[in-house]
Structures are given as structure tokens and as C-alpha cells.
Design an enzyme around this catalytic site. Structure first.
Site, short mmCIF file in Angstrom:
data_model
loop_
_atom_site.label_atom_id
_atom_site.label_comp_id
_atom_site.label_asym_id
_atom_site.label_seq_id
_atom_site.Cartn_x
_atom_site.Cartn_y
_atom_site.Cartn_z
N LYS A 38 0.85 -1.20 0.00
CA LYS A 38 0.00 0.00 0.00
C LYS A 38 0.88 1.25 0.00
O LYS A 38 2.09 1.16 0.26
CB LYS A 38 -0.92 -0.02 1.23
N ARG A 128 -10.62 0.25 14.50
CA ARG A 128 -10.68 0.87 13.18
C ARG A 128 -11.76 0.14 12.39
O ARG A 128 -12.91 0.16 12.77
CB ARG A 128 -9.28 0.86 12.54
N TYR A 251 13.68 31.93 6.27
CA TYR A 251 12.54 32.60 6.89
C TYR A 251 12.75 32.79 8.39
O TYR A 251 13.15 31.85 9.08
CB TYR A 251 11.27 31.76 6.70
N MET A 299 9.53 25.52 1.53
CA MET A 299 8.70 24.60 0.75
C MET A 299 9.54 23.82 -0.27
O MET A 299 9.36 22.61 -0.43
CB MET A 299 7.59 25.37 0.05
C1 LIG Z 1 -0.32 -1.50 6.92
C2 LIG Z 1 -0.93 -2.75 7.34
C3 LIG Z 1 -0.16 -3.90 7.54
C4 LIG Z 1 1.36 -3.90 7.49
O1 LIG Z 1 1.85 -3.41 8.73
P1 LIG Z 1 3.42 -3.29 9.00
O2 LIG Z 1 3.51 -2.78 10.39
O3 LIG Z 1 3.93 -2.30 8.01
O4 LIG Z 1 4.01 -4.64 8.81
C5 LIG Z 1 -0.80 -5.09 7.80
N1 LIG Z 1 -2.15 -5.14 7.88
C6 LIG Z 1 -2.93 -4.05 7.72
C7 LIG Z 1 -4.42 -4.19 7.82
C8 LIG Z 1 -2.35 -2.81 7.47
O5 LIG Z 1 -3.14 -1.73 7.33
#
Ligand SMILES: *Cc1c(COP(=O)(O)O)cnc(C)c1O
Length: 354
Positions: A38, A128, A251, A299
Site C-alpha cells: 500500500k 478501526r 525565513y 517549501m
Molecule cells: C499497513 C498494514 C499492515 C502492514 O503493517 P506493517 O507494520 O507495516 O508490517 C498489515 N495489515 C494491515 C491491515 C495494514 O493496514
């Protein structure tokens, strides 16, 4: 996407490969590996990483459906699980692209078209996404009543596996075991992220989901022996100027030169992922020597105090490297390597070595 020319990210794919090898020593027999790619493989480039690691993993996970589609368009053939909540408008895409959906609420059974594969997600303590454990009987009935959909797995996500010894992890694990007893025993069950895989010895069920560890970082403040960061980031000096003692930089004019010397301008800033909070707390490597970035990070630029060393325009500047990794940056600004890595602007070109 038109790429930026201000800097280059290099990703060593064979490092990712050997990190997976190292992590595999913590994976129990007959347990499969899901490579979590991801967020563009945590900033490393999802397509290139997935192509390289495909022989080493059994499945992939992405967050968004479009990330899954992109992998399919690049010929990735192993199963791809999409973590996100399905979007009603896009539900046909799962089947079209052979992606596995996540079903995490009752209405998803109605939304997904016949022929879609999915994994159930249970919230056993992350707070979650997912069904609550007490819904398991209802969910089991919905699975049976929706036989035109294909339930192929069940998962849950650990909230506190960054370090060893969390009671909560054990409680979550036990809840998953209980949930499993209500469901088809053939399902692929998975709960462990990198931390859960390396720091705990509970039953890993069918599969582990490895993310951060593949990229060479341990979650939290812990250490995983034998893994190495795979990503480095370089830029160049685009201007070098003489400064005199007490001249102020950037800045707010908050930094003043302690003595006469040189300032180099590096064309990267917080738009690129150099967190502004790193102002006054970042070093870079030029010609094998460490120099301080001084004044506020802006930036698109930051300034490096070269002391009395005069470098030419075009001189290479190493931003993230062995010894100054996303973990060090994260510790300086009170965040985690995940955030540093995924903050690197995707328009910066990635180059690959293997
Ligand atoms: C991001 C994620 C992982 C991977 O977690 P790591 O700590 O990067 O190994 C696994 N399962 C879910 C549902 C995630 O959102």
C-alpha cells in the site's frame, strides 16, 4: 505523472528481497506471506517492488482499489487484497480485476456484485475497521446467505504489536481464534503485521502481512536483526554562496552564521517530504562529510552550512542514507518511519537497483 528533477530516490530491490528472507525466519511452517505494498509500497514504488518480490510472496495487499488495478495492469498475477472500505460506485472493479475486497460492515454484502471474492475483517482491538467479535454469528449467516460471493479469508489487525509483550496482542489473537471457530475452517486467516510476526510466537494461522519490515525498518522503537533500509535519497547543491559571521539564513532569519564560510542551497523542502519540523535538526552528507541543514526548511529549498568547505554547484548531497535513515528522521520529529517514507513526494523519480 511528470517527474521532478530536484532529487532522486534509489531503491535497492535486492535489499527488500533479503529483508523478506530474514523475516521469513520468523514465519511459521506452512504460513504464507502477504507483501503489503500500500501507499506505493511505503514510497518505494508499488509496481517495481511487487514485480520483484512476487516470487517470494504468496499474495499482496494494497489499501485502495486503484492501487490494486495498477498492479494488475502491470501484470501482477498473485492474489491482491484491498484493505479499504468498498466504495459503492466502484464495486464492480473487484471482479473485473480479480481483486479481493474487504467486507467490514453488513451493507457490503449487498453492495458487492455476484462473483466477487472477499475477506472478512473483524475489529478485535484496533478500533478501526471491521465487524465486532460479537457479530460473528450474524456475519457467518450472511456469508452463507450470500453464496454468490466468495468468502476466502478472515483477518484482523493488531494495535500494539510494535514491541514484544503486549497483553492486548494476546487478547486480539484469542478473539480471532474464537471467531474462526464459527466460520468455515478452510478460510485463509491472518492477523500478524511485521511486529506480530517478529515479536510474538502465537499461532500465525494461514498467513502474515509484512509491510514495514520488508522495507528494512522495525515498527516502533524496536530493532529487527538482519534487515536493512532499501531506500536512499539524493539531491545536489544548486547554489553555493559565501557568508559572513552573523549573516542570517532563511525565513525568520533565525539562524546566524557562527563565522565566515559557505552556504549551499539544496532544492528540496517540505513539499518533497523534508518535514519542516526537522529545521535545525537535520544533517546531510556531502563529499563523505556531515553538514547541518540550517535555518528554517522552506517549501522547495533548504540550506546547508558548509563551514569553510567550498563545494561546486552540482555537488551530490545525500539526504537519506545508511546512518541517517527514515528512523533517525522520525525520532527527531516524533513520528514513525512509515510517515517519513510515505511523505516523500511521489513526483520524485525512483531508480532501481537489484
Ligand atoms: C499497513 C498494514 C499492515 C502492514 O503493517 P506493517 O507494520 O507495516 O508490517 C498489515 N495489515 C494491515 C491491515 C495494514 O493496514
Amino acid at each position: 505523472m511528470i517527474q521532478k528533477s530536484n532529487s532522486t530516490v534509489s531503491v535497492n530491490l535486492s535489499t527488500i528481497g533479503s529483508n523478506i528472507e530474514t523475516l521469513s525466519t520468523h514465519v511459521q511452517d506452512n504460513v504464507r506471506i502477504m507483501g503489503v505494498v500500500k501507499a506505493d509500497a511505503y514510497g518505494h514504488g508499488a509496481t517495481e517492488v511487487a514485480e520483484y518480490i512476487q516470487p517470494q510472496v504468496d499474495a499482496f495487499a494494497v489499501n485502495d482499489i486503484e492501487e490494486g488495478i495498477e498492479l494488475r495492469e502491470h501484470g501482477i498475477s498473485k492474489p491482491i487484497l484491498v484493505f479499504a472500505v468498498p466504495e459503492k460506485r466502484f464495486v464492480t472493479e473487484y471482479r473485473v480485476h480479480n481483486l479481493t475486497a474487504t467486507v467490514s460492515a453488513i451493507e457490503h454484502f449487498d453492495w458487492l456484485p455476484a462473483g466477487t471474492s472477499y475477506h472478512l475483517n473483524f475489529d478485535t482491538g484496533m478500533g478501526r475497521l471491521g465487524f465486532l467479535p460479537e457479530q460473528v454469528e450474524t456475519v457467518a449467516e450472511l456469508v452463507d446467505n450470500n453464496a454468490d460471493l466468495f468468502c476466502t479469508g478472515v483477518y484482523s489487525h493488531l494495535a500494539t504489536a510494535d514491541t514484544a509483550g503486549s497483553e492486548r496482542v494476546i487478547r486480539q489473537y484469542k478473539l480471532v481464534k474464537k471467531i474462526r471457530s464459527y466460520l468455515n475452517q478452510e478460510l485463509t486467516i491472518h492477523i500478524a503485521n511485521t511486529g506480530g510476526t517478529v515479536f510474538y510466537d502465537f499461532d500465525q494461522f494461514s498467513m502474515v502481512r509484512l509491510g514495514i519490515g520488508m522495507y528494512g525498518y522495525a515498527p516502533g522503537d524496536s530493532v529487527i536483526e538482519g534487515i536493512q533500509p532499501a531506500l536512499t535519497w539524493k539531491s545536489r547543491l544548486v547554489q553555493v554562496k559565501k557568508i559572513q559571521a552573523t549573516d542570517a539564513i532563511s525565513y525568520g532569519a533565525e539562524w546566524q552564521a557562527p563565522q565566515d564560510g559557505y552556504i549551499g542551497v539544496i532544492p528540496v523542502g517540505y513539499e518533497d517530504g523534508i518535514k519542516r519540523n526537522l529545521s535545525g535538526n537535520l544533517t546531510v552528507l556531502i563529499g563523505g562529510k556531515r553538514y547541518d541543514v540550517v535555518g528554517n526548511i522552506t517549501m522547495n529549498f533548504c540550506m546547508v552550512y558548509l563551514r569553510s568547505d567550498q563545494y561546486s554547484v552540482g555537488e551530490k548531497v545525500e539526504l537519506l542514507f545508511q546512518g541517517n535513515t527514515a528512523k533517525e528522521w522520525a525520532q527527531k520529529v516524533g513520528t514513525i518511519p512509515y510517515e517519513i517514507l510515505t511523505s516523500i513526494n511521489p513526483k520524485i523519480p525512483r531508480t532501481y537497483i537489484s
